[in-house]
Write an enzyme that holds these catalytic residues in place. Structure first.
Site, PDB file in Angstrom:
ATOM      1  N   CYS A 246      -0.993   3.583  -6.597  1.00  0.00           N
ATOM      2  CA  CYS A 246      -1.634   2.941  -5.758  1.00  0.00           C
ATOM      3  C   CYS A 246      -1.830   1.556  -6.122  1.00  0.00           C
ATOM      4  O   CYS A 246      -2.019   1.241  -7.240  1.00  0.00           O
ATOM      5  CB  CYS A 246      -2.996   3.589  -5.553  1.00  0.00           C
ATOM      6  SG  CYS A 246      -4.443   2.857  -4.887  1.00  0.00           S
TER       7      CYS A 246
ATOM      8  N   CYS B  16       0.937  -1.157  -0.065  1.00  0.00           N
ATOM      9  CA  CYS B  16       0.031  -0.008  -0.085  1.00  0.00           C
ATOM     10  C   CYS B  16       0.861   1.106  -0.057  1.00  0.00           C
ATOM     11  O   CYS B  16       1.775   1.582   0.910  1.00  0.00           O
ATOM     12  CB  CYS B  16      -0.746   0.024   1.269  1.00  0.00           C
ATOM     13  SG  CYS B  16      -1.708   1.576   1.512  1.00  0.00           S
TER      14      CYS B  16
HETATM   15  N1  DGL Z   1      -4.079   0.216  -2.007  1.00  0.00           N
HETATM   16  C1  DGL Z   1      -3.352   1.507  -1.289  1.00  0.00           C
HETATM   17  C2  DGL Z   1      -2.397   2.221  -2.024  1.00  0.00           C
HETATM   18  O1  DGL Z   1      -1.469   1.567  -2.606  1.00  0.00           O
HETATM   19  C3  DGL Z   1      -4.478   2.404  -0.523  1.00  0.00           C
HETATM   20  C4  DGL Z   1      -5.799   2.606  -1.016  1.00  0.00           C
HETATM   21  C5  DGL Z   1      -6.664   3.200  -0.180  1.00  0.00           C
HETATM   22  O2  DGL Z   1      -6.952   2.653   1.127  1.00  0.00           O
HETATM   23  O3  DGL Z   1      -7.005   4.402  -0.382  1.00  0.00           O
HETATM   24  O4  DGL Z   1      -2.346   3.422  -1.698  1.00  0.00           O
END
Ligand code: DGL
Length: 273
Positions: free
Chosen positions: A191, A78
């Site tokens: 993301c 993340c």
């Molecule tokens: N998948 C996540 C990222 O890489 C987070 C997305 C979220 O929860 O806002 O930032």
């Protein structure tokens, strides 16, 4: 270093299912480990949460899991979390556990772009992080860097993986500022949810030649760290391999979720209390 005798257990963590794009790359490269995937769906999305909230949440969950299971390596799949939480995790989790983060692939994007006009597509949190600014200053000073911070796109990706169709009008509206940018030849998926919308994003941004994410680089880093600790990676130790998924709240659309679990090879869903 002494050779470890058990298959390593890798925990992959994200707010939702986006981190599965990173998990997929790791598993392709290293199919014979135990994998735990944890989604913090009770607190999803992380995009607009404060840095302190994300630090507290990620530490709490990783701590719970490493106290209950023999985890050897943690991957924060993340960007929104990795850009703030890594020092805290390295300080507070047991020192034998390696921590790998996922941060926007600014350096490879700046390198590959021919027009030197690149776009960072990420969450609202990631686009405004000091960490992200530092990456741009270090590796992309010769580029014009556009940024879009969005929570809506994260939700579209999350729902797509559970079987919903993607509203292209909505998606186009989110990336509207880039549609007319003819020189924009490289986009960074900052993301981990966004590679799940690969087809749709490519359709909406036909001028973009390169879409870059961090999944493969994270997988290589995991391999390097496991080899450094001399973990066995042989298939013959693979017979009782575990692939579990953990959630922090009840799963909505359990049917779509079960399908997704099957596709990614998870055998069981557990709830973390
Ligand atoms: N998948 C996540 C990222 O890489 C987070 C997305 C979220 O929860 O806002 O930032």
């Amino acid at each position: 270093m002494n050779k470890a005798t058990k298959l390593p257990t890798i925990l992959v963590f994200d707010s939702g299912v986006g981190g599965l794009t990173v998990y997929h790359e790791i598993k392709q490269l290293l199919p014979n480990n135990h994998y735990f995937y944890c989604l913090d769906n009770a607190f999803f999305p992380y995009s607009e949460k404060t840095e302190q909230q994300i630090i507290d949440r990620t530490l709490l969950i990783c701590r719970k899991l490493v106290e209950q299971y023999p985890i050897d390596l943690v991957v924060i799949a993340c960007n929104t979390a990795s850009t703030v939480v890594l020092p805290t995790l390295r300080q507070h989790l047991p020192s034998h556990i390696s921590i790998v983060g996922t941060v926007p692939a600014i350096k490879p994007a700046a390198k590959i772009s021919q027009t030197k006009h690149i776009g960072l597509l990420a969450t609202k949190g990631t686009v405004k992080r000091a960490y992200t600014e530092a990456l741009i200053k270090a590796y992309a000073t010769d580029c014009q860097v556009e940024k879009i911070g969005t929570t809506e796109l994260v939700e579209l990706a999350e729902n797509k993986l559970r079987g919903d169709s993607v509203d292209l009008g909505k998606l186009r509206n989110i990336i509207k500022p880039w549609i007319e940018l003819k020189q924009l030849d490289t986009v960074i998926w900052g993301c981990t949810h966004f590679p799940l919308l690969e087809n749709e994003l490519k359709l909406c941004l036909p001028q973009v030649k390169y879409f870059v994410d961090s999944g493969k680089a994270v997988a290589k880093r995991v391999k390097f760290l496991l080899e450094e600790k001399a973990y066995p990676t042989t298939a013959e130790m693979n017979h009782n391999q575990q692939n579990l998924i953990f959630a922090t709240a009840a799963i909505g659309n359990i049917f779509g979720f079960n399908n997704m679990m099957q596709r990614y090879g998870f055998s069981e869903l557990k709830y973390l209390d």
